[in-house]
Enzyme design. Sequence first.
Site, PDB file in Angstrom:
ATOM      1  N   GLY A  46      19.900   3.974  17.279  1.00  0.00           N
ATOM      2  CA  GLY A  46      19.092   3.282  18.267  1.00  0.00           C
ATOM      3  C   GLY A  46      18.404   2.095  17.637  1.00  0.00           C
ATOM      4  O   GLY A  46      18.228   2.032  16.411  1.00  0.00           O
ATOM      5  N   GLN A  51      12.185  -4.427  16.654  1.00  0.00           N
ATOM      6  CA  GLN A  51      12.743  -4.193  15.328  1.00  0.00           C
ATOM      7  C   GLN A  51      13.598  -5.363  14.844  1.00  0.00           C
ATOM      8  O   GLN A  51      13.956  -5.412  13.673  1.00  0.00           O
ATOM      9  CB  GLN A  51      13.569  -2.904  15.309  1.00  0.00           C
ATOM     10  CG  GLN A  51      12.730  -1.652  15.473  1.00  0.00           C
ATOM     11  CD  GLN A  51      13.595  -0.425  15.438  1.00  0.00           C
ATOM     12  OE1 GLN A  51      14.183  -0.045  16.443  1.00  0.00           O
ATOM     13  NE2 GLN A  51      13.678   0.194  14.273  1.00  0.00           N
ATOM     14  N   CYS A  90      13.936   6.180  10.824  1.00  0.00           N
ATOM     15  CA  CYS A  90      13.798   4.930  11.571  1.00  0.00           C
ATOM     16  C   CYS A  90      14.269   3.778  10.697  1.00  0.00           C
ATOM     17  O   CYS A  90      13.928   3.721   9.509  1.00  0.00           O
ATOM     18  CB  CYS A  90      12.337   4.732  11.979  1.00  0.00           C
ATOM     19  SG  CYS A  90      12.027   3.216  12.919  1.00  0.00           S
ATOM     20  N   LEU A  91      15.043   2.865  11.281  1.00  0.00           N
ATOM     21  CA  LEU A  91      15.550   1.720  10.524  1.00  0.00           C
ATOM     22  C   LEU A  91      14.429   0.834   9.996  1.00  0.00           C
ATOM     23  O   LEU A  91      14.618   0.124   9.018  1.00  0.00           O
ATOM     24  CB  LEU A  91      16.513   0.902  11.395  1.00  0.00           C
ATOM     25  CG  LEU A  91      17.799   1.619  11.817  1.00  0.00           C
ATOM     26  CD1 LEU A  91      18.618   0.740  12.758  1.00  0.00           C
ATOM     27  CD2 LEU A  91      18.613   2.031  10.603  1.00  0.00           C
ATOM     28  N   HIS A 132      12.274   7.803  21.140  1.00  0.00           N
ATOM     29  CA  HIS A 132      11.911   7.086  19.910  1.00  0.00           C
ATOM     30  C   HIS A 132      11.950   5.575  20.164  1.00  0.00           C
ATOM     31  O   HIS A 132      11.020   4.851  19.786  1.00  0.00           O
ATOM     32  CB  HIS A 132      12.890   7.482  18.785  1.00  0.00           C
ATOM     33  CG  HIS A 132      12.675   6.789  17.485  1.00  0.00           C
ATOM     34  ND1 HIS A 132      12.232   7.440  16.363  1.00  0.00           N
ATOM     35  CD2 HIS A 132      12.845   5.498  17.111  1.00  0.00           C
ATOM     36  CE1 HIS A 132      12.141   6.579  15.357  1.00  0.00           C
ATOM     37  NE2 HIS A 132      12.510   5.391  15.790  1.00  0.00           N
ATOM     38  N   GLU A 133      13.014   5.092  20.819  1.00  0.00           N
ATOM     39  CA  GLU A 133      13.148   3.652  21.066  1.00  0.00           C
ATOM     40  C   GLU A 133      12.122   3.163  22.098  1.00  0.00           C
ATOM     41  O   GLU A 133      11.561   2.071  21.940  1.00  0.00           O
ATOM     42  CB  GLU A 133      14.571   3.307  21.507  1.00  0.00           C
ATOM     43  CG  GLU A 133      15.641   3.624  20.478  1.00  0.00           C
ATOM     44  CD  GLU A 133      15.342   3.148  19.068  1.00  0.00           C
ATOM     45  OE1 GLU A 133      14.721   2.083  18.894  1.00  0.00           O
ATOM     46  OE2 GLU A 133      15.726   3.850  18.117  1.00  0.00           O
ATOM     47  N   HIS A 136       8.895   2.474  20.485  1.00  0.00           N
ATOM     48  CA  HIS A 136       8.855   1.159  19.830  1.00  0.00           C
ATOM     49  C   HIS A 136       8.386   0.076  20.805  1.00  0.00           C
ATOM     50  O   HIS A 136       7.642  -0.827  20.421  1.00  0.00           O
ATOM     51  CB  HIS A 136      10.241   0.766  19.306  1.00  0.00           C
ATOM     52  CG  HIS A 136      10.533   1.240  17.930  1.00  0.00           C
ATOM     53  ND1 HIS A 136       9.834   0.808  16.825  1.00  0.00           N
ATOM     54  CD2 HIS A 136      11.468   2.107  17.470  1.00  0.00           C
ATOM     55  CE1 HIS A 136      10.333   1.396  15.743  1.00  0.00           C
ATOM     56  NE2 HIS A 136      11.322   2.193  16.106  1.00  0.00           N
TER      57      HIS A 136
END
Length: 165
Positions: A46, A51, A90-91, A132-133, A136
């Site tokens: 994701g 991000q 997480c990225l 999660h996304e 963000h």
Amino acid sequence: MAILEIVKSPSTLLTQRCKEVKKFDKKLARLLDDMYETMVDADGVGLAAPQVGELLRVAIVDLGEGDDVIEMVNPVITAIGGSEIEVEGCLSFPGLYGEVERPFYVKVEAQERDGSLYELEAEDYEARAILHEIDHLDGILFDTKIKRIVDPEEFEQVDEEGETE
């Protein structure tokens, strides 16, 4: 399409609430395409627009299981249910993994890249990735929800034992 730079913590871009998308145009389509390319290149499941430095309510999820890529523009959570604790990463937080409690089920209303509305229901890992996304997009980061930090070596031990999560 282009691979974009992933914004890393502690950038303040990651803690801001994103703006609603009002224009459904080629620029939005290019952003979604670039986000997908970036996510795949980073081996993620994701990615949210902040991000990659864009404070827009845009996120994508792709579990890589043959399902279509989920593109969410202006997503709104309309229902949640259940609860489970699972390990997340997480990225924007390379190398950080932790146990996070999230709903098991989510229902979301969102828009496609062309502006059309749709509704989505998801459970388990897919629901976790979607939530999660969306976090963000509200400036909420997973590190604030970690109940226990997990050492990456714990994953290696599970793999060596032939078990999967």
